[in-house]
Design an enzyme around this catalytic site. Structure first.
Site, PDB file in Angstrom:
ATOM      1  N   ASN A   7     -23.507 -13.848   6.021  1.00  0.00           N
ATOM      2  CA  ASN A   7     -22.436 -12.980   5.545  1.00  0.00           C
ATOM      3  C   ASN A   7     -21.979 -12.108   6.713  1.00  0.00           C
ATOM      4  O   ASN A   7     -22.639 -11.126   7.062  1.00  0.00           O
ATOM      5  CB  ASN A   7     -22.981 -12.119   4.391  1.00  0.00           C
ATOM      6  CG  ASN A   7     -21.939 -11.191   3.816  1.00  0.00           C
ATOM      7  OD1 ASN A   7     -20.813 -11.104   4.311  1.00  0.00           O
ATOM      8  ND2 ASN A   7     -22.303 -10.484   2.767  1.00  0.00           N
ATOM      9  N   ARG A  90     -20.274 -16.836   3.781  1.00  0.00           N
ATOM     10  CA  ARG A  90     -19.386 -16.092   2.883  1.00  0.00           C
ATOM     11  C   ARG A  90     -18.132 -15.722   3.674  1.00  0.00           C
ATOM     12  O   ARG A  90     -18.204 -15.144   4.760  1.00  0.00           O
ATOM     13  CB  ARG A  90     -20.066 -14.813   2.409  1.00  0.00           C
ATOM     14  CG  ARG A  90     -19.100 -13.928   1.654  1.00  0.00           C
ATOM     15  CD  ARG A  90     -19.675 -12.572   1.333  1.00  0.00           C
ATOM     16  NE  ARG A  90     -18.667 -11.712   0.784  1.00  0.00           N
ATOM     17  CZ  ARG A  90     -18.336 -10.519   1.256  1.00  0.00           C
ATOM     18  NH1 ARG A  90     -18.948 -10.042   2.332  1.00  0.00           N
ATOM     19  NH2 ARG A  90     -17.412  -9.796   0.691  1.00  0.00           N
ATOM     20  N   HIS A 179     -14.760 -10.149  -4.526  1.00  0.00           N
ATOM     21  CA  HIS A 179     -16.067 -10.211  -5.205  1.00  0.00           C
ATOM     22  C   HIS A 179     -16.189 -11.476  -6.053  1.00  0.00           C
ATOM     23  O   HIS A 179     -17.011 -11.540  -6.966  1.00  0.00           O
ATOM     24  CB  HIS A 179     -16.295  -9.005  -6.151  1.00  0.00           C
ATOM     25  CG  HIS A 179     -16.463  -7.694  -5.452  1.00  0.00           C
ATOM     26  ND1 HIS A 179     -16.027  -6.509  -5.992  1.00  0.00           N
ATOM     27  CD2 HIS A 179     -17.041  -7.386  -4.265  1.00  0.00           C
ATOM     28  CE1 HIS A 179     -16.320  -5.517  -5.164  1.00  0.00           C
ATOM     29  NE2 HIS A 179     -16.923  -6.023  -4.109  1.00  0.00           N
ATOM     30  N   ASN A 208     -20.531   0.093  -4.164  1.00  0.00           N
ATOM     31  CA  ASN A 208     -19.708   0.932  -3.295  1.00  0.00           C
ATOM     32  C   ASN A 208     -18.263   0.419  -3.344  1.00  0.00           C
ATOM     33  O   ASN A 208     -17.320   1.184  -3.458  1.00  0.00           O
ATOM     34  CB  ASN A 208     -20.288   0.882  -1.882  1.00  0.00           C
ATOM     35  CG  ASN A 208     -19.822   2.059  -1.074  1.00  0.00           C
ATOM     36  OD1 ASN A 208     -19.569   3.138  -1.610  1.00  0.00           O
ATOM     37  ND2 ASN A 208     -19.677   1.852   0.209  1.00  0.00           N
ATOM     38  N   GLY A 209     -18.108  -0.899  -3.280  1.00  0.00           N
ATOM     39  CA  GLY A 209     -16.843  -1.535  -3.665  1.00  0.00           C
ATOM     40  C   GLY A 209     -17.003  -1.999  -5.104  1.00  0.00           C
ATOM     41  O   GLY A 209     -18.075  -2.480  -5.458  1.00  0.00           O
ATOM     42  N   ARG A 238     -12.997   4.208  -1.432  1.00  0.00           N
ATOM     43  CA  ARG A 238     -11.624   3.729  -1.630  1.00  0.00           C
ATOM     44  C   ARG A 238     -11.007   4.432  -2.837  1.00  0.00           C
ATOM     45  O   ARG A 238     -11.698   4.641  -3.835  1.00  0.00           O
ATOM     46  CB  ARG A 238     -11.597   2.218  -1.868  1.00  0.00           C
ATOM     47  CG  ARG A 238     -12.101   1.398  -0.707  1.00  0.00           C
ATOM     48  CD  ARG A 238     -11.874  -0.095  -0.981  1.00  0.00           C
ATOM     49  NE  ARG A 238     -12.551  -0.910  -0.001  1.00  0.00           N
ATOM     50  CZ  ARG A 238     -13.422  -1.871  -0.306  1.00  0.00           C
ATOM     51  NH1 ARG A 238     -13.708  -2.150  -1.570  1.00  0.00           N
ATOM     52  NH2 ARG A 238     -13.990  -2.572   0.644  1.00  0.00           N
ATOM     53  N   GLU A 382     -24.761 -13.170  -4.880  1.00  0.00           N
ATOM     54  CA  GLU A 382     -23.846 -13.898  -3.973  1.00  0.00           C
ATOM     55  C   GLU A 382     -24.582 -14.954  -3.156  1.00  0.00           C
ATOM     56  O   GLU A 382     -24.114 -16.084  -3.003  1.00  0.00           O
ATOM     57  CB  GLU A 382     -23.170 -12.938  -2.979  1.00  0.00           C
ATOM     58  CG  GLU A 382     -22.006 -12.150  -3.545  1.00  0.00           C
ATOM     59  CD  GLU A 382     -22.393 -10.727  -3.839  1.00  0.00           C
ATOM     60  OE1 GLU A 382     -23.615 -10.444  -3.926  1.00  0.00           O
ATOM     61  OE2 GLU A 382     -21.476  -9.901  -4.019  1.00  0.00           O
TER      62      GLU A 382
HETATM   63  P1  AMP Z   1     -23.569  -2.002  -3.455  1.00  0.00           P
HETATM   64  O1  AMP Z   1     -22.266  -1.756  -2.760  1.00  0.00           O
HETATM   65  O2  AMP Z   1     -23.496  -3.065  -4.490  1.00  0.00           O
HETATM   66  O3  AMP Z   1     -24.723  -2.164  -2.511  1.00  0.00           O
HETATM   67  O4  AMP Z   1     -23.886  -0.643  -4.287  1.00  0.00           O
HETATM   68  C1  AMP Z   1     -24.123   0.567  -3.622  1.00  0.00           C
HETATM   69  C2  AMP Z   1     -24.021   1.705  -4.636  1.00  0.00           C
HETATM   70  O5  AMP Z   1     -24.981   1.502  -5.693  1.00  0.00           O
HETATM   71  C3  AMP Z   1     -24.319   3.069  -4.016  1.00  0.00           C
HETATM   72  O6  AMP Z   1     -23.381   4.024  -4.468  1.00  0.00           O
HETATM   73  C4  AMP Z   1     -25.682   3.390  -4.578  1.00  0.00           C
HETATM   74  O7  AMP Z   1     -25.876   4.770  -4.700  1.00  0.00           O
HETATM   75  C5  AMP Z   1     -25.630   2.736  -5.937  1.00  0.00           C
HETATM   76  N1  AMP Z   1     -26.981   2.576  -6.474  1.00  0.00           N
HETATM   77  C6  AMP Z   1     -27.981   1.818  -5.994  1.00  0.00           C
HETATM   78  N2  AMP Z   1     -29.114   2.021  -6.724  1.00  0.00           N
HETATM   79  C7  AMP Z   1     -28.805   2.926  -7.672  1.00  0.00           C
HETATM   80  C8  AMP Z   1     -29.531   3.560  -8.743  1.00  0.00           C
HETATM   81  N3  AMP Z   1     -30.805   3.309  -8.964  1.00  0.00           N
HETATM   82  N4  AMP Z   1     -28.873   4.450  -9.506  1.00  0.00           N
HETATM   83  C9  AMP Z   1     -27.573   4.726  -9.284  1.00  0.00           C
HETATM   84  N5  AMP Z   1     -26.830   4.168  -8.317  1.00  0.00           N
HETATM   85  C10 AMP Z   1     -27.435   3.283  -7.517  1.00  0.00           C
END
Ligand code: AMP
Length: 395
Positions: A7, A90, A179, A208-209, A238, A382
């Site tokens: 990726n 990816r 996604h 985050n996204g 964003r 993914e």
């Molecule tokens: P991703 O982009 O899929 O890696 O997701 C990242 C986001 O998921 C960040 O804002 C993290 O704070 C949130 N996140 C990860 N673990 C937790 C959790 N246990 N509780 C709340 N938010 C989480």
């Protein structure tokens, strides 16, 4: 079959070596801060972890490091015993060309580069990684899976922008959606969980996204991200959907360039801007519980936008029989799931709070007995999806 899933991000390269049949992860790691100085390379395999800080000027150097360590016969004196049968990449953007994953040849690389202006930070990096793999390991097949291709089935009424046709054609303006690899994985997993009995699925990828995709009988019918991943939900950094006139108004009334406004909307907005201190949802939940009003507002806006789009998907599909929470916050946060579905009980979305508090690596149901909708949590997959694509296309 051992598949190396790669990726390539704008300044990172993450990888996992997966045995498709058993889903065992034989090795994983990442190169970070590529081309930015102080780059790092981390790898774990054979129960050993290593992390190095070293110059990684570009993605070609990064993939050489990865292939080098995976294929080296000795790791700290122990044989690595690792073989790579194929490589799955990816790719963020498949433009209008790629409606499915495919085996790489010269023409595929040419098209990925042709589309690259639509996702310049990602596609050029991915193309250079593919070229390196083909040079270093000419006998190993490469497969590409696109984040856009699952959305190729979205009907014109949903993908077309109501802008002049010639402008859309000239600049390839339309909703592409992103996604898609994970939304496709969610669809496949729901089919396994329900024995094919789910017909109207909404996949909520909340990280985050973030994006939400509606899927009718296996076919994507709409999605919240658009021409770029900026559209739709409020996200970590964003802004999500805003009145497009805001952009021209900012440019006309400040000294900011178009590029600077783009950076603000992508990197300095969303939860970070509203809370004023973080885009991390974990921190926002903690601060909300400690009484921080802007953290609460940020989370309220995030969940409100998810709920609003869920409602829109309910309308366009004529109902929903299955809703799925996936990605960082979706799969880890009971708070975000509860808040998103709050007030939708009359439509059958009733969460069992005890199940909602559980944590698993495998998918699980959080629906209460009185729910009329399936509610699943499905950890994002993914890498597995790309590994399955590789096996499917090479069989
Ligand atoms: P991703 O982009 O899929 O890696 O997701 C990242 C986001 O998921 C960040 O804002 C993290 O704070 C949130 N996140 C990860 N673990 C937790 C959790 N246990 N509780 C709340 N938010 C989480």
């Amino acid at each position: 079959m051992n598949v190396l899933v790669v990726n390539a991000g704008s300044s990172s390269l993450k990888y996992q070596l997966i045995t498709v049949e058993t889903r065992e992860i034989l090795a994983k790691g990442a190169c970070e801060r590529i081309g930015l100085g102080e780059s790092t390379f981390s790898n774990s395999m054979n129960g050993q972890k290593m992390e190095l800080t070293l110059p990684i000027p570009n993605h070609r150097t990064a993939i050489s490091l990865v292939l080098g360590i995976l294929l080296k016969n000795e790791t700290d004196g122990k044989p690595s015993n690792i073989t790579i049968d194929a490589i799955g990449h990816r790719i963020v953007h498949g433009g209008s060309y790629f409606k499915d994953s495919c085996i790489v040849d010269d023409e595929v690389v040419r098209k990925i580069e042709e589309i690259a202006p639509l996702a310049p930070l990602h596609n050029y990096a991915a193309a250079s990684v593919i070229e390196s793999c083909r040079e270093v390991l000419p006998s190993i097949p490469n497969i590409v899976s696109f984040d856009t291709s699952f959305h190729a089935t979205i009907p014109e009424v949903a993908w077309r922008y109501a802008l002049p046709r010639d402008l859309c054609e000239q600049l390839k303006l339309r909703k592409y959606g992103f996604h898609g690899i994970n939304h496709r994985y969610v669809n496949m997993t729901v089919n396994e969980l329900t024995g094919g009995k789910a017909h109207k699925i909404v996949s909520c990828h909340l990280g985050n996204g973030s994006s939400i995709t509606s899927i009718k009988d296996g076919i994507a019918v709409d999605t919240t991200m658009g021409f770029t991943p900026l559209d739709g939900l409020v996200m970590g950094t964003r802004c999500g959907s805003i009145d497009p006139a805001t952009v021209t108004y900012i440019i006309e009334n400040t000294n900011l360039t178009a590029h600077e406004v783009d950076t603000i909307m992508n990197k300095k907005s969303g939860l970070l801007a509203v809370s004023g201190f973080t885009n991390d949802i974990r921190d926002l939940i903690e601060s909300t519980e400690a009484g921080h009003p802007q953290a609460k507002l940020a989370l309220d806006m995030f969940c409100y936008s998810a709920k609003k789009y869920l409602g829109a998907m309910w309308a366009v599909m004529g109902g929903i029989d299955t809703v799925v929470f996936t990605a960082g916050a979706g799969q880890n946060s009971p708070y975000i799931r509860t808040k998103t579905l709050e007030g939708m009980e009359h439509l059958g979305f009733v969460i069992d709070e005890e199940k909602n508090q559980e944590r698993h690596d495998e998918p699980w149901s959080i629906a209460a007995p009185e729910a009329t909708v399936n509610i699943f949590v499905i950890p994002a997959g993914e890498e597995f999806m790309i590994a399955y694509d590789v096996k499917r296309l090479l069989s």
